[in-house]
Scaffold this motif. Sequence first.
Motif: not given
Length: 307
Positions: A126-152
């Motif tokens: 799942v994580e590999q697929a997600l990384k491929e979809l989002i790509g490697d373009r830098p962003v200024d700010t990320m919001l992780d909703i329901g962060t759980g263990t902070g993995r995202m």
Amino acid sequence: MAESSRLRILLLLRQGEATVSDLTAILDQSQPRVSRHLKVLMEAGLVGRYQEGAWAYFHLTDDSGARGLCDSVLDTLDETDAQFVADRERLAAIRDSRAARAGAYFAANAEEWDRIRSLHAPDASVEQALKELIGDRPVDTMLDIGTGTGRMITLFSPLFRRAVGIDTSREMLTIARSRLEEAGPVPAQLRQASVFDLPVGPESVDLITIHQVLHYLDQPGRAVQQAAEALRPAGRMAIIDFQSHDLEFLRSEFAHLRLGFSDAQMSEWLDLAGLKVVNRHTIAPSQAGQELTVNIWLAMKEAAGGR
């Protein structure tokens, strides 16, 4: 900043968030004195503060100008100084204690989490697929909703300048803090908050992840809309959740309020929130006994000017 205790505090906060109790123990100073130092640093715009229940957490400023000034001063210090080394050792001891508490909670709930994981493809897929979809373009700010263990946050730390992770569970935030500390200094802040009351302003983030959260909510469509309001124009939202299924025991035994989501339903919610689905990926069960399909929806907010 020239006061020696304040320099020590800034160096410690450079390693991550801390409470007054943490800093009092490390600096071996009274609570009123530490609070006074923090008040001065906040008034100078070098330190920020947020409340989590009865606890207050302090962090280095998010303001780029003030943070640049702070870093330029701290970079000149000799971090092999005996006092600074002792401070880091005390900080490490506090973090070890926090990690032990997080580990105990994680172990107590591991069987439940492992049972759900066994029903779908491995997290790595799942994580590999997600990384491929989002790509490697830098962003200024990320919001992780329901962060759980902070993995995202850990997964996408190479992309962002700063991140905010929220969760309604203080126990999960304890785990997330421990995991982020293990990963090294990560420019992230963790908040006890709900998707329906986000601790960020409108149009203030570039990337939002909502990983295995919506099926716990009684108003997932409203949650998508609330999150979308925090996105800047051309910002992206990645939703990772289960495809519609009929495993009723997840509702009765694991508090899942929704048994997954159809593509049509999710697309409708995203459209109503002013987002356009730009990519979708399905991770089907990969072996016998796995009954859940994971979907990833990647949507984008319309850019300024409609382009």
